[in-house]
Design a protein around this motif. Structure first.
Motif, PDB file in Angstrom:
ATOM      1  N   PRO A  14     -13.705  -9.865   0.704  1.00 43.97           N
ATOM      2  CA  PRO A  14     -13.457  -8.704  -0.175  1.00 43.97           C
ATOM      3  C   PRO A  14     -14.408  -8.759  -1.364  1.00 43.97           C
ATOM      4  CG  PRO A  14     -11.401  -9.863   0.338  1.00 43.97           C
ATOM      5  CD  PRO A  14     -12.512 -10.695   0.869  1.00 43.97           C
ATOM      6  N   SER A  15     -14.541  -7.658  -2.075  1.00 46.30           N
ATOM      7  CA  SER A  15     -15.435  -7.651  -3.234  1.00 46.30           C
ATOM      8  C   SER A  15     -14.921  -8.642  -4.278  1.00 46.30           C
ATOM      9  CB  SER A  15     -15.522  -6.249  -3.839  1.00 46.30           C
ATOM     10  OG  SER A  15     -14.427  -5.999  -4.670  1.00 46.30           O
TER      11      SER A  15
ATOM     12  N   ASN B 245      -2.159   5.836  -0.879  1.00 47.34           N
ATOM     13  CA  ASN B 245      -3.227   6.480  -1.640  1.00 47.34           C
ATOM     14  C   ASN B 245      -4.448   5.590  -1.630  1.00 47.34           C
ATOM     15  OD1 ASN B 245      -1.490   8.556  -2.337  1.00 47.34           O
ATOM     16  ND2 ASN B 245      -0.807   7.508  -4.193  1.00 47.34           N
ATOM     17  N   GLY B 246      -5.611   6.185  -1.356  1.00 44.85           N
ATOM     18  CA  GLY B 246      -6.849   5.420  -1.394  1.00 44.85           C
ATOM     19  C   GLY B 246      -6.980   4.472  -0.225  1.00 44.85           C
ATOM     20  N   ARG B 247      -7.820   3.481  -0.407  1.00 49.74           N
ATOM     21  CA  ARG B 247      -8.114   2.513   0.637  1.00 49.74           C
ATOM     22  C   ARG B 247      -7.013   1.463   0.708  1.00 49.74           C
ATOM     23  NH1 ARG B 247     -13.666  -0.297  -0.282  1.00 49.74           N
ATOM     24  NH2 ARG B 247     -14.136   1.867  -0.750  1.00 49.74           N
ATOM     25  N   PRO B 248      -6.606   1.035   1.910  1.00 46.82           N
ATOM     26  CA  PRO B 248      -5.587  -0.020   1.999  1.00 46.82           C
ATOM     27  C   PRO B 248      -6.082  -1.303   1.345  1.00 46.82           C
ATOM     28  CG  PRO B 248      -5.969   0.980   4.144  1.00 46.82           C
ATOM     29  CD  PRO B 248      -7.010   1.530   3.217  1.00 46.82           C
ATOM     30  N   PRO B 249      -5.203  -2.050   0.673  1.00 42.05           N
ATOM     31  CA  PRO B 249      -5.638  -3.287   0.005  1.00 42.05           C
ATOM     32  C   PRO B 249      -5.984  -4.365   1.017  1.00 42.05           C
ATOM     33  CG  PRO B 249      -3.260  -3.049  -0.157  1.00 42.05           C
ATOM     34  CD  PRO B 249      -3.781  -1.791   0.473  1.00 42.05           C
ATOM     35  N   ARG B 250      -6.876  -5.253   0.623  1.00 41.74           N
ATOM     36  CA  ARG B 250      -7.233  -6.392   1.468  1.00 41.74           C
ATOM     37  C   ARG B 250      -6.070  -7.371   1.474  1.00 41.74           C
ATOM     38  NH1 ARG B 250     -12.934  -6.246   2.646  1.00 41.74           N
ATOM     39  NH2 ARG B 250     -12.445  -8.011   3.991  1.00 41.74           N
TER      40      ARG B 250
ATOM     41  N   TRP C  13       0.850  -1.184   0.000  1.00 41.95           N
ATOM     42  CA  TRP C  13       0.000   0.000   0.000  1.00 41.95           C
ATOM     43  C   TRP C  13       0.886   1.233   0.000  1.00 41.95           C
ATOM     44  CZ3 TRP C  13      -2.168   3.053   4.466  1.00 41.95           C
ATOM     45  CH2 TRP C  13      -3.154   3.935   4.038  1.00 41.95           C
TER      46      TRP C  13
ATOM     47  N   THR D 173     -12.147  -7.385  -6.456  1.00 39.08           N
ATOM     48  CA  THR D 173     -10.840  -7.402  -5.804  1.00 39.08           C
ATOM     49  C   THR D 173     -10.233  -8.797  -5.870  1.00 39.08           C
ATOM     50  OG1 THR D 173     -11.474  -5.621  -4.303  1.00 39.08           O
ATOM     51  CG2 THR D 173      -9.635  -7.018  -3.619  1.00 39.08           C
TER      52      THR D 173
END
Length: 133
Positions: free
Chosen positions: A62-63, A30-35, A27, A66
């Motif tokens: 997770p979605s 930037n943006g949302r932290p990755p799963r 990570w 993703t």
């Protein structure tokens, strides 16, 4: 291992095979932290084990986009197939595989007997009576 075990959590012995091989997702702030890889792998194994479609992954995973994106990355780097091969070797050592009974499903083509064109749309509304005047 039962299906209910896989549904609740990814077993530690399976994760021990995949963890050192799958590259960590970095990570950059930037943006949302990755799963995490463990969550994505759990979702990836849950889909075929439960027989659901990607779009119906439960909210605790997770979605599906993703998970599919992460699988694509793992396949491109050839890490997933390496780990999957190790898991298959482990299973064969523990339980054995009868290769004469292995079936492959190649049903990616459309059905021969399927409908080729749309039929006339039928109205379900009540028909109007003709005018009497």
């Amino acid at each position: 291992m039962q299906l209910k075990d896989l549904a609740r959590r990814l077993p530690d012995d399976i994760w021990a095979i995949f963890e050192p091989i799958l590259p960590a997702k970095v990570w950059f702030g930037n943006g949302r932290p990755p799963r995490g890889n463990r969550e994505c792998l759990h979702a990836l194994l849950y889909v075929p084990a439960s027989g659901i479609s990607w779009e119906f992954l439960p909210w605790c995973f997770p979605s599906y986009k993703t998970v599919q994106r992460r699988l694509k990355d793992w396949l491109r780097e050839d890490t997933f197939l390496r780990a999957w091969g190790q898991l298959a070797e482990r299973y064969e050592r523990l339980h054995g595989i009868n290769w004469d009974q292995v079936l492959l499903d190649g049903s990616k083509t459309s059905s021969e007997k399927g409908v080729r064109r749309r039929g006339r749309a039928r109205s379900i509304a009540a028909s109007r009576a003709p005018r009497s005047t």
